[in-house]
Enzyme design. Structure first.
Site, PDB file in Angstrom:
ATOM      1  N   CYS A 113       0.846  -1.202   0.000  1.00 25.24           N
ATOM      2  CA  CYS A 113       0.000   0.000   0.000  1.00 25.24           C
ATOM      3  C   CYS A 113       0.884   1.256   0.000  1.00 25.24           C
ATOM      4  O   CYS A 113       1.553   1.534  -0.976  1.00 25.24           O
ATOM      5  CB  CYS A 113      -0.976  -0.040   1.178  1.00 25.24           C
ATOM      6  SG  CYS A 113      -2.377   1.094   0.976  1.00 25.24           S
ATOM      7  N   HIS A 216      -3.445  -5.050   0.285  1.00 19.99           N
ATOM      8  CA  HIS A 216      -2.886  -5.613   1.516  1.00 19.99           C
ATOM      9  C   HIS A 216      -2.923  -7.137   1.470  1.00 19.99           C
ATOM     10  O   HIS A 216      -3.899  -7.758   1.904  1.00 19.99           O
ATOM     11  CB  HIS A 216      -3.668  -5.106   2.731  1.00 19.99           C
ATOM     12  CG  HIS A 216      -3.352  -3.691   3.092  1.00 19.99           C
ATOM     13  ND1 HIS A 216      -2.373  -3.363   4.003  1.00 19.99           N
ATOM     14  CD2 HIS A 216      -3.871  -2.518   2.639  1.00 19.99           C
ATOM     15  CE1 HIS A 216      -2.308  -2.039   4.112  1.00 19.99           C
ATOM     16  NE2 HIS A 216      -3.206  -1.511   3.299  1.00 19.99           N
ATOM     17  N   GLU A 218      -1.597  -9.251   3.313  1.00 20.88           N
ATOM     18  CA  GLU A 218      -1.638  -9.903   4.628  1.00 20.88           C
ATOM     19  C   GLU A 218      -3.058 -10.316   5.036  1.00 20.88           C
ATOM     20  O   GLU A 218      -3.236 -11.122   5.948  1.00 20.88           O
ATOM     21  CB  GLU A 218      -1.011  -9.003   5.704  1.00 20.88           C
ATOM     22  CG  GLU A 218      -1.814  -7.783   6.094  1.00 20.88           C
ATOM     23  CD  GLU A 218      -1.616  -6.585   5.186  1.00 20.88           C
ATOM     24  OE1 GLU A 218      -2.098  -5.492   5.543  1.00 20.88           O
ATOM     25  OE2 GLU A 218      -1.004  -6.742   4.110  1.00 20.88           O
TER      26      GLU A 218
END
Length: 237
Positions: A113, A216, A218
């Site tokens: 990001c 993102h 994750e």
């Protein structure tokens, strides 16, 4: 047993209030968990630019994380600043020192990001300061639905390192940004775009592993997200 590589993740910085009445560092648990589940040992890296070399001596790869702030437009040559731009100068100074040091050492790097945007700036690129002000009919890049859900698709550019990693032509990604890479510069190439043309990923063609994604990974929304993190850990091993 093969030694698990140490992956440094930059921390966010918060003003007093909430967790503590003093300034404090923060990172979402899923950043750390996703790296650990991919085979790495995640460690947080604080904002001490003068210690960048010492931190880099300790890690095998660097993740520059996202956050609710922006890169100073002066760093990429813009003389004006959009009203929406919010800065964390100490964090940016430290992350730039870490990024530049990691790239000089050819350590594996992943920018997430805002980390992708800073990667572009560190390598001579420029940014769009506020997407709604510049992109006609832009998508809702600050998606209204929760961040653990997809916000839109991205097209993965054929022939790129990212395409080889994710093994797919498209991905479903979340979207939590109002800025984006305008020009990646000569050192990076675009590896992913949104349907409205906004750049969603960049990568270096000269470094061993140097990747930036606007979403993102994750959150592990798309199968490709796990593959990106596994590829980082693999490059660090």
């Amino acid at each position: 047993m093969t030694k698990r590589p140490t992956i440094g993740l930059t921390l966010d910085a918060e003003a007093p209030g909430g967790y503590s009445k003093f300034p404090w560092y923060a990172i979402r648990q899923n950043y750390m968990d996703a790296i650990a589940d991919a085979g790495g040992v995640p460690v947080g890296v604080p904002h001490r630019a003068e210690l960048a070399g010492a931190y880099l001596d300790m890690i095998d790869a660097l993740v520059v994380t996202g956050g609710a702030f922006d890169v100073d437009p002066a760093l990429y040559g813009d003389a004006t600043r959009h009203d929406t731009v919010s800065l964390k100068q100490d964090r940016t100074t430290a992350e730039l020192a870490l990024l530049r040091g990691a790239l000089m050492r050819d350590l594996p790097v992943l920018g997430i990001c805002g980390g992708e945007q800073l990667l572009a700036v560190a390598l001579g690129g420029t940014l769009i300061q506020h997407i709604p002000a510049e992109i006609v009919n832009a998508l809702a890049h600050e998606q209204p639905n929760p961040r653990d859900q997809p916000g839109h698709d991205v097209r993965i550019c054929p022939g790129t390192r990212l395409a080889a990693i994710v093994g797919a032509a498209t991905m479903r990604v979340n979207s939590s940004h109002h800025q984006a890479v305008r020009d990646p510069g000569a050192a990076l190439r675009v590896n992913a775009t949104a349907p409205d043309g906004v750049i969603e990923g960049v990568e270096s063609t000269t470094h061993r592993f140097c990747l930036g994604v606007q979403w993102h990974p994750e959150f592990l929304i798309d199968p490709g997200d796990g593959r990106i993190l596994a590829a980082l850990v693999g490059a660090a091993s």
